[in-house]
Structure formats: structure tokens, C-alpha cells
Design an enzyme around this catalytic site. Structure first.
Site, mmCIF file in Angstrom:
data_model
loop_
_atom_site.group_PDB
_atom_site.id
_atom_site.type_symbol
_atom_site.label_atom_id
_atom_site.label_comp_id
_atom_site.label_asym_id
_atom_site.label_seq_id
_atom_site.Cartn_x
_atom_site.Cartn_y
_atom_site.Cartn_z
ATOM 1 N N ASP A 37 -4.664 2.791 -2.736
ATOM 2 C CA ASP A 37 -3.402 2.102 -2.555
ATOM 3 C C ASP A 37 -2.700 2.021 -3.920
ATOM 4 O OD1 ASP A 37 -1.469 0.376 -1.319
ATOM 5 O OD2 ASP A 37 -2.533 -1.330 -2.147
ATOM 6 N N ASP A 39 0.458 -0.547 -4.751
ATOM 7 C CA ASP A 39 0.853 -1.904 -5.105
ATOM 8 C C ASP A 39 -0.348 -2.846 -5.111
ATOM 9 O OD1 ASP A 39 3.343 -0.825 -5.093
ATOM 10 O OD2 ASP A 39 4.123 -1.995 -3.423
#
Length: 236
Positions: A37, A39
Site C-alpha cells: 500500500d 498511504d
């Protein structure tokens, strides 16, 4: 700015990492593909919140983001709701936000260490190509998937273009990239902090929760409890 995540390992008495370690083919041959991922994992912030600050909607967007990451809201619907608040922001915001983005400690070192082992690296982001792609290029990341914001007459329209990178799309990317790279799923690693990462965490040879929301830490086979991405190497 640091996004609210799990407390540091030192403050909770937790070790740097916990849970499963690499085993079988993953341990013997090493990882062939790691997908993470962006963020609050690769970077310290939530990009949509940085953009929302320019629209005056940061507090509202942050609250919806937090609920989505805890798994309380449908990710795609919540993203459209948050993006709608960005209408009217000049497209120059992308360059401004890129300057604000802070890499999570150990990000570059982890990527370089994986590449040195012959491992490919991909990022799957609920954020936006306009920020994620230049960032990924600067780090030498091999695969990128993110959302794209619609722009008209130099401003954001408040709409997302094309498919949304949600839980199912992250799973699809993990499988597609592994196939493209000739890597068996047993030699894949997936890393994330939010509920929309749970699918790829479950599908990978080793799924890792990174300073994650409780729902993710509880479900993931392994977890990192410090904001230092090199701790992932401890699991490998």
C-alpha cells in the site's frame, strides 16, 4: 504530518515484528514480488487529506478515510464521497502535495534491499496516479496501480476516472504482477495498513500488517509494529 496509526512498538512494549515468518519456498528462495500500500505505509500521510487541506475539507475527509480504513465503509463509495469534496482545487495541487509527501523511514532501504535480492516491488494505492507515479519512479518501483482524478479547465472536477483501486483490484494486481514476473504466489509478500489491504494480505505467500488498524493486525499472518519499513526484512 503523521497519520494516526498504531502506537510505536516502544510505547506498547511490542516487538518490532510479530507473527509468521517466511517459510517454505519463500524462505528458501526469498521473495520474488512484494506489493505494498502507499498511504500510511510507503509514505507517512494520506494524500487525499493533503489535497483536501486545499479545499478546506480536510477534517471531513480524514474522518471518512479513517472509517474506510477500519472497514466500516465501502471503500469505492467512500472514495467517491471524499473526492467530491475536492472539486475546484487547481491541478497544481499535485506538484505541491508531492513536495509535502514524506517517505516512511526505511522505505528506500527496503526497496533497494529487495531489488538487490532480485525481488520486484509494486505499489497499489487508493490514492492518485498524479502523485503516486512520480513517487514510484523516484524509488525505482516496478509496478504501480492508483486512481486517477478527473481534471477540466485546470481544476479537479470531484470525480474519479476509470476503475477504482479497491480491495478486489489490489488482489487482481498482486496476481497479475506475480504472473507477469513469473513469480509463484508462494513467493509473494503483501504489506498494508487498512481494511482494503486485507484481501491481498490473505492471498500473498506472506501477508504483513504495517502499523495497521486493529482489524488488519488481527487478521494478518504477520505484523510490523514500528514505523520502519526495514523491519519487514526481519520477517524474510
Amino acid at each position: 504530518m503523521h497519520s494516526p496509526t498504531s502506537p510505536s512498538a516502544q510505547s506498547t512494549g511490542l516487538p518490532r515484528v510479530s507473527g509468521a515468518r517466511a517459510s517454505g519456498e519463500l524462505a528458501a528462495l526469498g521473495p520474488g514480488l512484494l506489493v505494498m500500500d502507499v498511504d500510511s505505509t510507503l509514505i507517512e500521510q494520506e494524500v487525499i487529506e493533503l489535497i483536501a487541506a486545499r479545499a478546506g475539507t480536510r477534517e471531513r475527509v480524514a474522518e471518512v478515510t479513517a472509517r474506510a480504513m477500519r472497514g466500516e465503509l465501502d471503500f469505492a463509495a467512500s472514495l467517491r464521497e471524499r473526492v467530491a469534496t475536492l472539486a475546484g482545487v487547481p491541478e497544481t495541487v499535485f506538484a505541491e502535495v508531492l513536495e509535502e509527501v514524506e517517505l516512511t523511514p526505511g522505505a528506500r532501504e527496503l526497496i533497494d534491499a529487495l531489488h538487490a535480492r532480485g525481488c520486484r516491488v509494486g505499489v497499489v494505492s487508493g490514492g492518485f496516479e498524479e502523485v503516486v507515479c512520480p513517487l514510484a519512479n523516484s524509488l525505482g518501483i516496478d509496478h504501480v496501480a492508483a486512481n486517477r482524478l478527473e481534471v477540466a479547465d485546470g481544476v479537479l472536477t470531484g470525480r474519479v476516472l476509470g476503475r477504482i483501486v479497491d480491495r478486489q483490484e489490489k488482489i487482481r494486481c498482486l496476481h497479475a504482477w506475480a504472473q507477469a514476473d513469473g513469480v509463484p504466489m508462494t513467493r509473494t509478500v503483501a504489506l498494508g495498513d487498512g481494511a482494503n489491504d486485507l484481501g491481498m494480505i490473505a492471498e500473498a505467500g506472506l501477508g504483513v500488517a504495517f502499523c495497521a488498524k486493529p482489524v488488519v493486525t488481527e487478521a494478518a499472518p504477520a505484523a510490523v509494529h514500528v514505523r520502519d519499513l526495514t523491519a519487514v526484512l526481519d520477517l524474510l
